[in-house]
Design a protein around this motif. Structure first.
Motif, PDB file in Angstrom:
ATOM      1  N   ASP A   1       0.821  -1.286  -0.163  1.00 52.13           N
ATOM      2  CA  ASP A   1      -0.039   0.074  -0.167  1.00 52.13           C
ATOM      3  C   ASP A   1       0.836   1.286   0.217  1.00 52.13           C
ATOM      4  O   ASP A   1       0.505   2.188  -0.659  1.00 52.13           O
ATOM      5  CB  ASP A   1      -1.025   0.048   1.301  1.00 52.13           C
ATOM      6  CG  ASP A   1      -1.836  -1.198   1.273  1.00 52.13           C
ATOM      7  OD1 ASP A   1      -2.477  -1.496   0.195  1.00 52.13           O
ATOM      8  OD2 ASP A   1      -1.997  -1.705   2.439  1.00 52.13           O
TER       9      ASP A   1
ATOM     10  N   LEU B   1      -0.018   7.016   1.677  1.00 60.26           N
ATOM     11  CA  LEU B   1      -0.408   7.230   3.213  1.00 60.26           C
ATOM     12  C   LEU B   1      -1.890   7.912   3.362  1.00 60.26           C
ATOM     13  O   LEU B   1      -2.176   8.615   2.386  1.00 60.26           O
ATOM     14  CB  LEU B   1       0.609   8.292   3.846  1.00 60.26           C
ATOM     15  CG  LEU B   1       1.982   7.448   4.348  1.00 60.26           C
ATOM     16  CD1 LEU B   1       2.875   8.702   4.605  1.00 60.26           C
ATOM     17  CD2 LEU B   1       1.764   6.734   5.454  1.00 60.26           C
ATOM     18  N   PRO B   2      -2.606   7.835   4.271  1.00 60.76           N
ATOM     19  CA  PRO B   2      -3.548   8.483   4.467  1.00 60.76           C
ATOM     20  C   PRO B   2      -3.372   9.996   4.532  1.00 60.76           C
ATOM     21  O   PRO B   2      -2.388  10.470   5.262  1.00 60.76           O
ATOM     22  CB  PRO B   2      -4.308   7.889   5.560  1.00 60.76           C
ATOM     23  CG  PRO B   2      -3.759   6.775   5.977  1.00 60.76           C
ATOM     24  CD  PRO B   2      -2.459   6.862   5.494  1.00 60.76           C
TER      25      PRO B   2
ATOM     26  N   HIS C   1       1.407  12.601   9.704  1.00 66.63           N
ATOM     27  CA  HIS C   1       1.981  11.506  10.238  1.00 66.63           C
ATOM     28  C   HIS C   1       3.429  11.773  10.767  1.00 66.63           C
ATOM     29  O   HIS C   1       4.171  12.517  10.317  1.00 66.63           O
ATOM     30  CB  HIS C   1       2.158  10.484   8.851  1.00 66.63           C
ATOM     31  CG  HIS C   1       0.616  10.275   8.401  1.00 66.63           C
ATOM     32  ND1 HIS C   1      -0.056   9.110   8.966  1.00 66.63           N
ATOM     33  CD2 HIS C   1       0.084  10.836   7.488  1.00 66.63           C
ATOM     34  CE1 HIS C   1      -1.071   9.198   8.043  1.00 66.63           C
ATOM     35  NE2 HIS C   1      -1.256  10.160   7.329  1.00 66.63           N
TER      36      HIS C   1
ATOM     37  N   TRP D   1       7.105  10.101  11.878  1.00 62.76           N
ATOM     38  CA  TRP D   1       7.963   9.230  11.158  1.00 62.76           C
ATOM     39  C   TRP D   1       9.255   9.311  11.973  1.00 62.76           C
ATOM     40  O   TRP D   1       9.555  10.249  12.609  1.00 62.76           O
ATOM     41  CB  TRP D   1       7.963   9.504   9.854  1.00 62.76           C
ATOM     42  CG  TRP D   1       8.635  10.827   9.310  1.00 62.76           C
ATOM     43  CD1 TRP D   1       8.589  11.881   9.914  1.00 62.76           C
ATOM     44  CD2 TRP D   1       9.666  10.959   8.242  1.00 62.76           C
ATOM     45  NE1 TRP D   1       8.922  13.075   9.161  1.00 62.76           N
ATOM     46  CE2 TRP D   1       9.911  12.315   8.191  1.00 62.76           C
ATOM     47  CE3 TRP D   1      10.496  10.046   7.273  1.00 62.76           C
ATOM     48  CZ2 TRP D   1      11.026  12.788   7.276  1.00 62.76           C
ATOM     49  CZ3 TRP D   1      11.280  10.623   6.660  1.00 62.76           C
ATOM     50  CH2 TRP D   1      11.452  11.989   6.454  1.00 62.76           C
TER      51      TRP D   1
ATOM     52  N   TYR E   1       4.100   6.158  10.715  1.00 57.50           N
ATOM     53  CA  TYR E   1       2.950   6.015  11.856  1.00 57.50           C
ATOM     54  C   TYR E   1       1.717   6.819  11.312  1.00 57.50           C
ATOM     55  O   TYR E   1       1.601   7.823  10.339  1.00 57.50           O
ATOM     56  CB  TYR E   1       3.227   6.899  13.165  1.00 57.50           C
ATOM     57  CG  TYR E   1       4.741   6.364  13.752  1.00 57.50           C
ATOM     58  CD1 TYR E   1       4.504   5.154  14.673  1.00 57.50           C
ATOM     59  CD2 TYR E   1       5.914   6.662  13.381  1.00 57.50           C
ATOM     60  CE1 TYR E   1       5.577   4.673  15.203  1.00 57.50           C
ATOM     61  CE2 TYR E   1       7.116   5.993  14.164  1.00 57.50           C
ATOM     62  CZ  TYR E   1       6.872   5.522  15.164  1.00 57.50           C
ATOM     63  OH  TYR E   1       8.091   4.552  15.308  1.00 57.50           O
ATOM     64  N   ALA E   2       0.655   6.152  11.695  1.00 59.59           N
ATOM     65  CA  ALA E   2      -0.733   6.869  11.488  1.00 59.59           C
ATOM     66  C   ALA E   2      -1.194   7.973  12.147  1.00 59.59           C
ATOM     67  O   ALA E   2      -1.643   8.827  11.524  1.00 59.59           O
ATOM     68  CB  ALA E   2      -1.772   5.531  11.779  1.00 59.59           C
ATOM     69  N   SER E   3      -0.560   8.090  13.075  1.00 60.73           N
ATOM     70  CA  SER E   3      -0.687   9.338  13.993  1.00 60.73           C
ATOM     71  C   SER E   3       0.343  10.185  14.165  1.00 60.73           C
ATOM     72  O   SER E   3       1.713   9.923  13.923  1.00 60.73           O
ATOM     73  CB  SER E   3      -1.112   9.128  15.635  1.00 60.73           C
ATOM     74  OG  SER E   3      -0.034   8.354  16.106  1.00 60.73           O
ATOM     75  N   GLU E   4       0.294  11.634  14.281  1.00 59.23           N
ATOM     76  CA  GLU E   4       1.296  12.636  14.551  1.00 59.23           C
ATOM     77  C   GLU E   4       2.248  12.365  15.650  1.00 59.23           C
ATOM     78  O   GLU E   4       3.580  12.623  15.391  1.00 59.23           O
ATOM     79  CB  GLU E   4       0.971  14.012  14.531  1.00 59.23           C
ATOM     80  CG  GLU E   4       1.856  14.990  14.034  1.00 59.23           C
ATOM     81  CD  GLU E   4       1.362  16.651  14.078  1.00 59.23           C
ATOM     82  OE1 GLU E   4       2.107  17.405  14.323  1.00 59.23           O
ATOM     83  OE2 GLU E   4       0.027  16.493  14.271  1.00 59.23           O
TER      84      GLU E   4
ATOM     85  N   LYS F   1       2.927   9.521  17.125  1.00 64.39           N
ATOM     86  CA  LYS F   1       3.660   8.118  17.184  1.00 64.39           C
ATOM     87  C   LYS F   1       3.114   7.104  18.213  1.00 64.39           C
ATOM     88  O   LYS F   1       3.607   6.356  18.661  1.00 64.39           O
ATOM     89  CB  LYS F   1       5.155   8.331  17.266  1.00 64.39           C
ATOM     90  CG  LYS F   1       5.861   9.093  16.354  1.00 64.39           C
ATOM     91  CD  LYS F   1       7.377   9.395  16.426  1.00 64.39           C
ATOM     92  CE  LYS F   1       7.744  10.449  15.377  1.00 64.39           C
ATOM     93  NZ  LYS F   1       7.516  11.643  15.788  1.00 64.39           N
TER      94      LYS F   1
ATOM     95  N   ASP G   1       0.770   5.031  17.959  1.00 66.07           N
ATOM     96  CA  ASP G   1       0.219   3.615  17.052  1.00 66.07           C
ATOM     97  C   ASP G   1       1.482   3.081  16.973  1.00 66.07           C
ATOM     98  O   ASP G   1       2.678   3.408  16.908  1.00 66.07           O
ATOM     99  CB  ASP G   1      -0.528   3.974  16.055  1.00 66.07           C
ATOM    100  CG  ASP G   1       0.230   4.747  14.865  1.00 66.07           C
ATOM    101  OD1 ASP G   1       0.583   4.059  13.931  1.00 66.07           O
ATOM    102  OD2 ASP G   1       0.427   6.019  14.980  1.00 66.07           O
TER     103      ASP G   1
ATOM    104  N   LEU H   1       2.472   2.182  10.473  1.00 68.84           N
ATOM    105  CA  LEU H   1       1.857   1.652   9.556  1.00 68.84           C
ATOM    106  C   LEU H   1       2.678   1.120   8.514  1.00 68.84           C
ATOM    107  O   LEU H   1       2.211  -0.005   8.010  1.00 68.84           O
ATOM    108  CB  LEU H   1       1.362   2.985   8.685  1.00 68.84           C
ATOM    109  CG  LEU H   1       0.143   3.845   9.204  1.00 68.84           C
ATOM    110  CD1 LEU H   1      -0.146   5.164   8.305  1.00 68.84           C
ATOM    111  CD2 LEU H   1      -0.985   2.975   9.183  1.00 68.84           C
TER     112      LEU H   1
END
Length: 231
Positions: free
Chosen positions: A85, A109-110, A114, A116, A183-186, A188, A190, A193
């Motif tokens: 993805d 990415l969504p 995000h 990283w 990461y999905a969240s800013e 980190k 979670d 991804l």
């Protein structure tokens, strides 16, 4: 110094390439080696800007080296996200002993912000979960933020993110075998991804007339349909 393999056939090609690159902000000098079809660019202009400028002249170009190899054991490294993805490349280039340049092109990415980071290990057996904590070596006088915390990636509505910046106290040679995690969240919070291992890449003058590879995988490419090897 950044090097590209560029499809050039005559002095007219040389003139066109130099004229275009010299208009870019941050470019200090341009040297063209027509016999090897190599263009060497000294300066701080982002790789994507240099690549776009070269392609605007109607010539295919491939990044083949970056860094200052006479000063460092390892001056360039790369991590590649290969899907299914999320795709993209993160490049590292040592500019001097206390500063590294980081550039990234990521897609899939969504949209949104995000986090990283550079993580301790290159173990991808469980994806981002098995890469350990954010890389944070002991450095005298360093700030509280871990050295491997790369901040935030801004992802547009197409799911694409581009980053170009510098990181103080980062040594490229110390990153080989570690990983980049998205990461999905800013913040980190979670598990992450996607993750990609950081591998050594070609420095300046190491890669004429061949593709830049590590363990058989082409790594210095953002586009699949550009200059092929002429070995």
């Amino acid at each position: 110094m950044t090097e590209f393999m560029v499809d050039m056939k005559c002095e007219g090609c040389v003139s066109a390439v130099k004229s275009k690159l010299e208009t870019l902000e941050g470019v200090k000098s341009v040297e063209v080696d027509l016999s090897n079809q190599v263009v060497r660019i000294l300066g701080s202009s982002p790789v994507v800007a240099m690549e776009n400028a070269l392609e605007q002249t109607g010539r295919k170009a491939r990044l083949i080296g970056q860094g200052v190899p006479e000063d460092f054991l390892v001056s360039a490294a790369v991590a590649e996200f290969k899907g299914p993805d999320i795709f993209g490349v993160v490049r590292f280039a040592q500019t001097h002993m206390e500063l590294a340049r980081i550039e990234a092109n990521i897609s899939g990415l969504p949209p949104g912000k995000h986090g990283w980071s550079i993580n301790e290990f290159g173990d991808l057996t469980k994806g981002p979960v098995s890469t350990g904590k954010v890389y944070n070596p002991p450095i005298q006088g360093s700030e509280s933020e871990p050295l491997g915390d790369l901040g935030t990636l801004e992802v547009d509505e197409k799911g694409e993110a581009y980053y170009s910046g510098i990181k103080k106290m980062l040594r490229v040679v110390d990153l080989i075998g570690r990983s980049i995690v998205l990461y999905a969240s800013e913040d980190k919070s979670d598990p992450g991804l996607a993750a990609a291992v950081i591998a050594r890449s070609a420095g300046v003058g190491e890669n004429y007339k061949k593709l830049c590879t590590c363990d058989g995988t082409t790594i210095w490419e953002a586009k699949p349909d550009i200059v092929t090897s002429k070995v």
